[in-house]
Write an enzyme that holds these catalytic residues in place. Structure first.
Site, PDB file in Angstrom:
ATOM      1  N   ASP A 265       0.726  -1.134  -0.131  1.00 24.34           N
ATOM      2  CA  ASP A 265      -0.236  -0.087  -0.005  1.00 24.34           C
ATOM      3  C   ASP A 265       0.901   1.383   0.122  1.00 24.34           C
ATOM      4  O   ASP A 265       1.935   1.118   0.825  1.00 24.34           O
ATOM      5  CB  ASP A 265      -0.857  -0.005   1.145  1.00 24.34           C
ATOM      6  CG  ASP A 265      -2.201   0.980   0.974  1.00 24.34           C
ATOM      7  OD1 ASP A 265      -3.119   0.611   0.589  1.00 24.34           O
ATOM      8  OD2 ASP A 265      -1.840   2.088   1.221  1.00 24.34           O
ATOM      9  N   ASP A 305      -7.080  -2.965  -6.136  1.00 22.15           N
ATOM     10  CA  ASP A 305      -8.610  -2.275  -5.212  1.00 22.15           C
ATOM     11  C   ASP A 305      -8.059  -0.740  -5.298  1.00 22.15           C
ATOM     12  O   ASP A 305      -7.909  -0.090  -4.402  1.00 22.15           O
ATOM     13  CB  ASP A 305      -9.003  -2.903  -4.365  1.00 22.15           C
ATOM     14  CG  ASP A 305     -10.090  -2.343  -3.700  1.00 22.15           C
ATOM     15  OD1 ASP A 305     -10.964  -1.527  -4.620  1.00 22.15           O
ATOM     16  OD2 ASP A 305     -10.849  -2.628  -2.750  1.00 22.15           O
ATOM     17  N   CYS A 358     -14.502   0.688  -5.808  1.00 28.27           N
ATOM     18  CA  CYS A 358     -15.971   0.805  -5.343  1.00 28.27           C
ATOM     19  C   CYS A 358     -16.593   1.923  -5.827  1.00 28.27           C
ATOM     20  O   CYS A 358     -17.110   2.683  -5.055  1.00 28.27           O
ATOM     21  CB  CYS A 358     -15.777   0.687  -3.753  1.00 28.27           C
ATOM     22  SG  CYS A 358     -14.815   2.005  -2.906  1.00 28.27           S
TER      23      CYS A 358
END
Length: 405
Positions: A265, A305, A358
């Site tokens: 990340d 993601d 998302c």
């Protein structure tokens, strides 16, 4: 605390949010300054605050407050106040404001003549107010979702159901339902994923219950689990969760296959809780990467993601709805392209690159994938799916891209 005192506290916190303080920080600062409030009080006040954040524009309209959202920055003399916002939200959720605006100790003062008149004469709201959506987003969502746009936006005004993921490597879904029932929690299977459950209501202290504490069950949205179900996972694979965040999808992948899992990340702090969660779930993490030590080698599967508008998850993170601007959306699209290019370089020949968001927006989903495929001819799309909030989870998108050998 009485219900009226909770409403008054929520109004005070909303004043801070309207002044530019992030909601989570405002809630934390309020709790530190009011240590008499128990856990039930804090949870109820949080629910009130987040209810207004989801329905800010319609609450302002019903409370005769200015139609200005929390991200406006320049308030001048038109800054909405928490009292009017709470008044408007109580009205539109069917509560009687007079029962909370009592003037008693710790309660808000009685309704003024102007406020009483506002309640008696419901406003004629514009579409963006009624749907609690920034006006500039409406034509984009209409183009992307067609005649389902209003239905989706109305869904995003309400609180999201509580989704759980069963660690199928250790327990079956039926056994998980029984284990939760023994803790007083009622849950049902959710159709989006074989590992997904949805809980009845919004029970407090769920994370402390034994099945979650012991790593048998994790909190995770059903659509997020369904994204993982679409990934081509086999035992022994070398897998990289490139934008791992808290690692929820890493743990979900580990529930499906025994593989070598690596996480990365851009902000390693987001992964701080992953190690203990992985240990509880019985999942070894082979490598943890960050900006100081980027991932190395080739991976059989790389999941991105990617950072996005979060428009599919506005029920959970409503502040993002008001913070999004055209300039911010453009910046996110640039970041998404850069992430895809970096992740592509880490995908071995014959391997899979999975891109997920998302987001509800084609600009961040189909258009981002099409732009990447036009830049990198080594990949072709072999699968993917959109998940709508109308299916009972967050709005998600995933594209499965194969690097040709």
């Amino acid at each position: 605390m009485t219900p009226a005192a909770r409403v008054a506290s929520a109004a005070a916190i909303l004043d801070r949010v309207a002044g530019g303080e992030p909601a989570e920080r405002a809630l934390t600062n309020w709790a530190r300054s009011n240590r008499y409030a128990g856990s039930g009080d804090r949870a109820a006040i949080r629910d009130l605050v987040f209810g207004v954040l989801r329905r800010w524009r319609s609450a302002a309209a019903h409370g005769a407050a200015p139609d200005v959202t929390p991200d406006a920055g320049q308030w001048a003399d038109h800054r909405p106040d928490g009292r009017r916002l709470m008044l408007g939200d109580l009205v539109q959720t069917g509560e009687d404001p007079a029962a909370f605006f009592t003037g008693d100790r710790f309660a808000l003062g009685p309704l003024s003549d102007e406020e009483t008149a506002a309640i008696a004469d419901p406003p004629a709201m514009e579409r963006g107010q009624r749907l609690d959506c920034p006006d500039w987003m409406l034509p984009i969502l209409d183009a992307d979702m067609g005649d389902r746009a209003d239905e989706v936006l109305l869904t995003l005004r309400e609180r999201s159901p509580v989704g759980l993921r069963v660690n199928l490597a250790r327990i079956s879904r039926e056994e998980a339902i029984t284990a939760l029932a023994q803790e007083g929690i009622t849950a049902q299977a959710h159709p989006l994923s074989p590992s997904a459950l949805v809980v009845d209501g919004f029970p407090r202290g769920l994370a402390a219950k034994a099945p979650l504490r012991d790593g048998l069950i994790e909190m995770q949205d059903p659509a997020s689990q369904a994204v993982v179900d679409l990934l081509p996972l086999d035992p022994g694979m070398r897998v990289l969760d490139y934008c791992a965040g808290g690692g929820g999808k890493t743990l979900a992948m580990a529930g499906r296959a025994r593989a070598e899992f690596h996480v990365h990340d851009a902000d390693p702090g987001r992964m701080a809780d992953l190690a203990p969660r992985a240990e509880r779930a019985g999942v070894p993490i082979a490598g943890t990467w960050g900006p100081a030590a980027p991932p190395e080698g080739d991976f059989d599967l790389v999941l991105c993601d990617a950072p996005c508008s979060g428009s599919g998850a506005w029920r959970r993170s409503p502040e993002g709805k008001w913070a999004l601007t055209p300039a911010r959306l453009d910046a996110l699209r640039q970041i998404q392209g850069e992430i895809l290019d970096r992740a592509a370089a880490l995908t071995r020949k014959g391997g899979t690159l999975a891109y997920a968001t998302c987001s509800l927006l084609r600009a961040e989903n189909e258009e981002a994938v099409a732009a990447f495929l036009s830049r990198d001819g080594r990949f072709r799309q072999t699968g993917g799916r959109r998940f709508s909030p109308l299916e009972g989870g967050d709005g998600f998108f995933v594209a499965i891209l194969e690097r040709q050998s």
